[in-house]
Design a protein around this motif. Structure first.
Motif, PDB file in Angstrom:
ATOM      1  N   ASN A 125       0.818  -1.213   0.000  1.00  9.49           N
ATOM      2  CA  ASN A 125       0.000   0.000   0.000  1.00  9.49           C
ATOM      3  C   ASN A 125       0.853   1.264   0.000  1.00  9.49           C
ATOM      4  O   ASN A 125       0.506   2.257  -0.661  1.00  9.49           O
ATOM      5  CB  ASN A 125      -0.944  -0.008   1.206  1.00  9.49           C
ATOM      6  N   ALA A 126       1.978   1.228   0.721  1.00 11.76           N
ATOM      7  CA  ALA A 126       2.872   2.388   0.726  1.00 11.76           C
ATOM      8  C   ALA A 126       3.441   2.623  -0.673  1.00 11.76           C
ATOM      9  O   ALA A 126       3.533   3.771  -1.142  1.00 11.76           O
ATOM     10  CB  ALA A 126       4.002   2.180   1.731  1.00 11.76           C
ATOM     11  N   ARG A 131       3.515   5.790  -5.725  1.00  8.96           N
ATOM     12  CA  ARG A 131       3.487   5.875  -7.190  1.00  8.96           C
ATOM     13  C   ARG A 131       2.222   6.539  -7.719  1.00  8.96           C
ATOM     14  O   ARG A 131       2.267   7.305  -8.684  1.00  8.96           O
ATOM     15  CB  ARG A 131       3.608   4.483  -7.799  1.00  8.96           C
ATOM     16  N   PHE A 132       1.081   6.191  -7.101  1.00  6.60           N
ATOM     17  CA  PHE A 132      -0.200   6.588  -7.701  1.00  6.60           C
ATOM     18  C   PHE A 132      -1.130   7.321  -6.736  1.00  6.60           C
ATOM     19  O   PHE A 132      -2.269   7.630  -7.100  1.00  6.60           O
ATOM     20  CB  PHE A 132      -0.917   5.347  -8.251  1.00  6.60           C
ATOM     21  N   ASN A 133      -0.681   7.553  -5.506  1.00  6.87           N
ATOM     22  CA  ASN A 133      -1.467   8.280  -4.515  1.00  6.87           C
ATOM     23  C   ASN A 133      -2.791   7.585  -4.195  1.00  6.87           C
ATOM     24  O   ASN A 133      -3.808   8.237  -3.906  1.00  6.87           O
ATOM     25  CB  ASN A 133      -1.726   9.717  -4.984  1.00  6.87           C
ATOM     26  N   GLN A 134      -2.788   6.261  -4.251  1.00  4.74           N
ATOM     27  CA  GLN A 134      -3.959   5.460  -3.918  1.00  4.74           C
ATOM     28  C   GLN A 134      -3.494   4.165  -3.257  1.00  4.74           C
ATOM     29  O   GLN A 134      -2.347   3.768  -3.412  1.00  4.74           O
ATOM     30  CB  GLN A 134      -4.774   5.112  -5.171  1.00  4.74           C
ATOM     31  N   LEU A 139      -6.108   0.805  -7.207  1.00  2.51           N
ATOM     32  CA  LEU A 139      -5.414   0.935  -8.491  1.00  2.51           C
ATOM     33  C   LEU A 139      -6.151   0.195  -9.589  1.00  2.51           C
ATOM     34  O   LEU A 139      -6.892  -0.757  -9.339  1.00  2.51           O
ATOM     35  CB  LEU A 139      -3.994   0.388  -8.374  1.00  2.51           C
ATOM     36  N   ASN A 140      -5.918   0.607 -10.819  1.00  2.00           N
ATOM     37  CA  ASN A 140      -6.451  -0.166 -11.939  1.00  2.00           C
ATOM     38  C   ASN A 140      -5.513  -1.337 -12.228  1.00  2.00           C
ATOM     39  O   ASN A 140      -4.413  -1.443 -11.645  1.00  2.00           O
ATOM     40  CB  ASN A 140      -6.661   0.715 -13.173  1.00  2.00           C
TER      41      ASN A 140
END
Length: 215
Positions: A125-126, A131-134, A139-140
């Protein structure tokens, strides 16, 4: 894991892992731990083997992973073993629950694995947020696979990804064992053992040729 060809290669590799899992005892719980209880009486060791009821299995320990952790694992195992035209995804066959049962067991190896899996979920998760702020769950598919591509092999992982790679390897092995010891998983690799047969015609010509027993 970023295209259909890679997914095919991954599935073929996991089939090999599954064949091994289906033909071996479940991850080798030793007789000295779960299967046999022993007590010492003087110099004599008295063994009292358990008699498990395989039709009504009972787990003698509490599950330790939280619902949120299980949901995170469900997303990850489906990246590792996604659904295809032949079989369902790993999460739908109970892989997260199997992982939970494994890491909750009161044995040294499983206690170490619990630390690795819990820490790995935090790491995952970190990394997703960095990388994607989610979170990883948000994530997709392409973003998830991008992270997994960086941790799918510890030998190729960057130093900052090594912990994630160790976590990924543990989850991959447990997910493959869970998946390929189910009826659907065995069907996926064509395993047809443990079934009553009225007759046995012997191995096929193809198998005999592979063993060099027939030209």
């Amino acid at each position: 894991m970023s295209n259909s060809t890679t997914n095919l290669h991954r599935r073929q590799t996991l089939k090999l892992l599954g064949a091994a899992a289906a033909s071996a005892p479940l991850l080798g719980f030793s007789a000295s731990s779960a299967a046999v209880q022993a007590k010492t009486k003087g110099a004599e060791v008295i063994f009292s083997p358990t008699d498990p009821d395989l039709l009504n299995p009972v787990v003698h320990w509490s599950m330790k992973l939280t619902q949120q952790e299980l949901e995170e694992l469900a997303v990850l195992v489906d990246v590792i073993i996604p659904a295809d035209d032949q079989s369902p995804a790993a999460s739908s066959l109970g892989a997260p629950g199997f992982i939970n049962e494994w890491v909750s067991a009161p044995y040294p190896q499983q206690e170490r694995d619990l630390v690795l899996v819990r820490g790995g979920i935090v790491w995952l998760n970190a990394e997703a947020r960095k990388r994607f702020n989610q979170s990883f769950r948000q994530l997709n598919a392409m973003q998830r696979e991008q992270i997994c591509d960086d941790i799918c092999l510890e030998s190729r992982a960057k130093p900052e990804h090594r912990y994630g790679a160790r976590f990924f390897a543990k989850v991959r092995d447990l997910a493959a064992t869970a998946f390929y010891t189910t009826t659907e998983g065995m069907a996926d690799i064509g395993y047809i053992g443990n079934r009553p047969m009225q007759t046995f015609e012997g191995p096929s010509d193809e198998v005999l040729r592979m063993l060099k027993l027939k030209s």
